[in-house]
Design a protein around this motif. Structure first.
Motif, short mmCIF file in Angstrom:
data_model
loop_
_atom_site.label_atom_id
_atom_site.label_comp_id
_atom_site.label_asym_id
_atom_site.label_seq_id
_atom_site.Cartn_x
_atom_site.Cartn_y
_atom_site.Cartn_z
N GLU A 31 0.81 -1.22 0.00
CA GLU A 31 0.00 0.00 0.00
C GLU A 31 0.84 1.26 0.00
O GLU A 31 0.33 2.36 -0.27
N TRP A 32 2.13 1.15 0.33
CA TRP A 32 3.06 2.27 0.27
C TRP A 32 4.47 1.72 0.35
O TRP A 32 4.65 0.54 0.67
N VAL A 33 5.45 2.53 0.03
CA VAL A 33 6.83 2.07 0.07
C VAL A 33 7.70 3.11 0.80
O VAL A 33 7.35 4.29 0.89
N GLU A 34 8.82 2.61 1.32
CA GLU A 34 9.78 3.47 2.01
C GLU A 34 11.10 3.45 1.24
O GLU A 34 11.51 2.42 0.71
N ILE A 35 11.75 4.62 1.19
CA ILE A 35 13.03 4.73 0.51
C ILE A 35 14.06 5.38 1.44
O ILE A 35 13.70 6.08 2.39
N VAL A 44 5.16 7.40 -1.12
CA VAL A 44 6.57 7.13 -0.84
C VAL A 44 6.97 7.94 0.39
O VAL A 44 6.76 9.15 0.44
N VAL A 45 7.57 7.25 1.37
CA VAL A 45 7.98 7.88 2.62
C VAL A 45 9.49 7.70 2.78
O VAL A 45 10.01 6.60 2.57
N PRO A 46 10.23 8.78 3.17
CA PRO A 46 11.68 8.66 3.31
C PRO A 46 12.09 8.19 4.71
O PRO A 46 11.44 8.50 5.71
N HIS A 47 13.19 7.45 4.76
CA HIS A 47 13.77 7.01 6.03
C HIS A 47 15.28 7.06 5.91
O HIS A 47 15.87 6.34 5.11
N GLY A 48 15.92 7.94 6.68
CA GLY A 48 17.35 8.16 6.54
C GLY A 48 18.20 7.15 7.27
O GLY A 48 17.77 6.48 8.21
N LEU A 49 19.45 7.07 6.82
CA LEU A 49 20.43 6.16 7.41
C LEU A 49 21.67 6.88 7.94
O LEU A 49 22.47 6.27 8.65
N SER A 50 21.86 8.13 7.57
CA SER A 50 23.13 8.80 7.85
C SER A 50 23.04 9.97 8.81
O SER A 50 24.05 10.37 9.39
N LEU A 51 21.87 10.57 8.99
CA LEU A 51 21.74 11.68 9.93
C LEU A 51 21.36 11.14 11.30
O LEU A 51 20.27 11.38 11.81
N ALA A 87 7.45 14.80 0.87
CA ALA A 87 7.55 13.91 2.04
C ALA A 87 6.79 14.48 3.23
O ALA A 87 6.94 15.65 3.57
N PRO A 88 6.00 13.64 3.91
CA PRO A 88 5.23 14.13 5.07
C PRO A 88 6.11 14.35 6.30
O PRO A 88 5.77 15.17 7.15
N TRP A 89 7.19 13.59 6.41
CA TRP A 89 8.14 13.72 7.52
C TRP A 89 9.45 13.09 7.08
O TRP A 89 9.54 12.49 6.00
N TYR A 90 10.46 13.23 7.94
CA TYR A 90 11.74 12.58 7.70
C TYR A 90 12.12 11.84 8.97
O TYR A 90 12.11 12.43 10.06
N SER A 91 12.43 10.56 8.86
CA SER A 91 12.83 9.78 10.03
C SER A 91 14.28 9.34 9.90
O SER A 91 14.79 9.14 8.80
N PRO A 109 8.39 17.78 9.86
CA PRO A 109 8.62 17.07 11.11
C PRO A 109 9.71 16.00 10.98
O PRO A 109 9.90 15.40 9.92
N VAL A 110 10.39 15.77 12.09
CA VAL A 110 11.39 14.72 12.22
C VAL A 110 10.84 13.63 13.13
O VAL A 110 10.18 13.93 14.14
N ALA A 111 11.11 12.38 12.78
CA ALA A 111 10.72 11.25 13.63
C ALA A 111 11.98 10.46 13.98
O ALA A 111 12.81 10.19 13.11
N ILE A 112 12.12 10.08 15.23
CA ILE A 112 13.28 9.29 15.68
C ILE A 112 12.90 7.82 15.72
O ILE A 112 11.79 7.45 16.08
N GLU A 113 13.86 6.96 15.33
CA GLU A 113 13.67 5.52 15.43
C GLU A 113 14.50 4.96 16.58
O GLU A 113 15.71 5.23 16.68
N ASN A 114 13.87 4.17 17.43
CA ASN A 114 14.59 3.41 18.46
C ASN A 114 15.41 2.32 17.80
O ASN A 114 14.96 1.67 16.86
N VAL A 115 16.65 2.12 18.27
CA VAL A 115 17.55 1.16 17.62
C VAL A 115 17.80 -0.03 18.52
O VAL A 115 17.62 0.02 19.74
N SER A 116 18.25 -1.13 17.92
CA SER A 116 18.71 -2.28 18.68
C SER A 116 20.15 -2.04 19.12
O SER A 116 20.90 -1.34 18.45
N TYR A 117 20.52 -2.63 20.26
CA TYR A 117 21.90 -2.51 20.74
C TYR A 117 22.24 -3.77 21.52
O TYR A 117 21.36 -4.48 22.01
N TYR A 118 23.52 -4.03 21.64
CA TYR A 118 23.97 -5.29 22.24
C TYR A 118 24.82 -5.06 23.49
O TYR A 118 24.85 -5.92 24.38
N VAL A 119 25.49 -3.92 23.56
CA VAL A 119 26.26 -3.53 24.74
C VAL A 119 25.98 -2.06 25.00
O VAL A 119 25.97 -1.25 24.06
#
Length: 276
Positions: free
Chosen positions: A30-34, A59-66, A91-95, A138-148
């Protein structure tokens, strides 16, 4: 909001399956992320596939570097290019991720956990404000996985996330699989974590698979099928926020597209049950 709003169940993939998706136009998607990093100032197949996708789906953007844990301010030149791209796709927001990803100008190409301390909250809020001012949305933050955990924490992960949300006023891109992975690896209750997330701040949900090996930490790979426990957590989460769009991420070990579409159908059934 974008001209075509992201709703329901979406899919985030790398270029390998893009041509088949565009040719078949499956109803399950129904939608895609880039990732904007793949498209800013790039042409060729990237530009062509993006134009074709935008003609079919939101189409919704999701960043990897900021990564918002970056101590140094972001480069204004890149932020200007990013804004131009986000404007072009409406884009409605940037995450992007609540983590750090480099030091001394060297990118680590991984999502490194921030210390759960108040100084880290200050850093994240400063970076979020910088990006919001620069990109005009708007900016949206994603919670990340971590191991230590790096250093001695001053608070639990959920309290750290909530303090960043409260002080910055930003939105959240909630990754349910990351909550599950961290809960299993660090011994907390995933449902209690999810119940504390303010539903009105969540603009998008991610879900993915992870790698399980006997006697070792669970690894967030985005390269395996979603497990039954994570499907259950998605149902628990959507009971509180039934209209938030859900994205299936897959970054490796790609099965046939029909296998991924079956996962989307299962997610759609869970979402429909939550709305009912």
């Amino acid at each position: 909001m974008a001209a075509k709003e992201a709703r329901g169940i979406g899919l985030g993939l790398r270029q390998e399956i893009a041509a088949e998706m565009l040719a078949r136009r499956p109803d399950e998607i129904e939608w895609v992320e880039i990732h904007p990093e793949n498209y800013v100032e790039r042409a060729g197949s990237f530009e062509r596939h993006l134009a074709d996708a935008r003609a079919i789906w939101p189409v919704v953007p999701h960043g990897l570097s900021l990564c918002f844990g970056s101590i140094e301010p972001f480069e204004p030149a890149y932020l200007r290019k990013l804004r131009a791209f986000l404007d072009a796709i409406d884009a409605p927001w940037y995450s992007d991720h609540l983590c750090w990803g480099g030091v001394d100008g060297v990118a680590l190409h991984d999502l490194m956990p921030m210390p759960f301390v108040r100084e880290s909250v200050d850093v994240a809020c400063a970076r979020i404000a910088q990006v919001e001012d620069a990109i005009g949305r708007p900016v949206a933050i994603e919670n990340v996985s971590y191991y230590v955990h790096p250093g001695a924490p001053e608070m639990h992960e959920i309290d750290f996330v909530l303090e960043v949300l409260e002080r910055s006023g930003c939105r959240m891109m909630l990754d349910v699989n990351n909550v599950y992975v961290n809960a299993r690896n660090h011994g907390f209750d995933a449902r209690t974590y999810l119940d504390r997330i303010p539903a009105d701040r969540v603009v998008q949900i991610h879900v993915a698979g992870h790698l399980v090996r006997a006697g070792q930490p669970i690894i967030d790979t985005h390269a395996e099928p979603i497990c039954d426990d994570v499907y259950a957590l998605i149902g628990h989460t959507l009971a509180r926020m039934p209209d938030v769009p859900v994205l299936l991420e897959r970054d490796g070990n790609f099965p046939a597209l029909d296998v991924l579409l079956e996962e989307l159908r299962r997610l759609r059934a869970i979402a429909d049950g939550a709305r009912a």
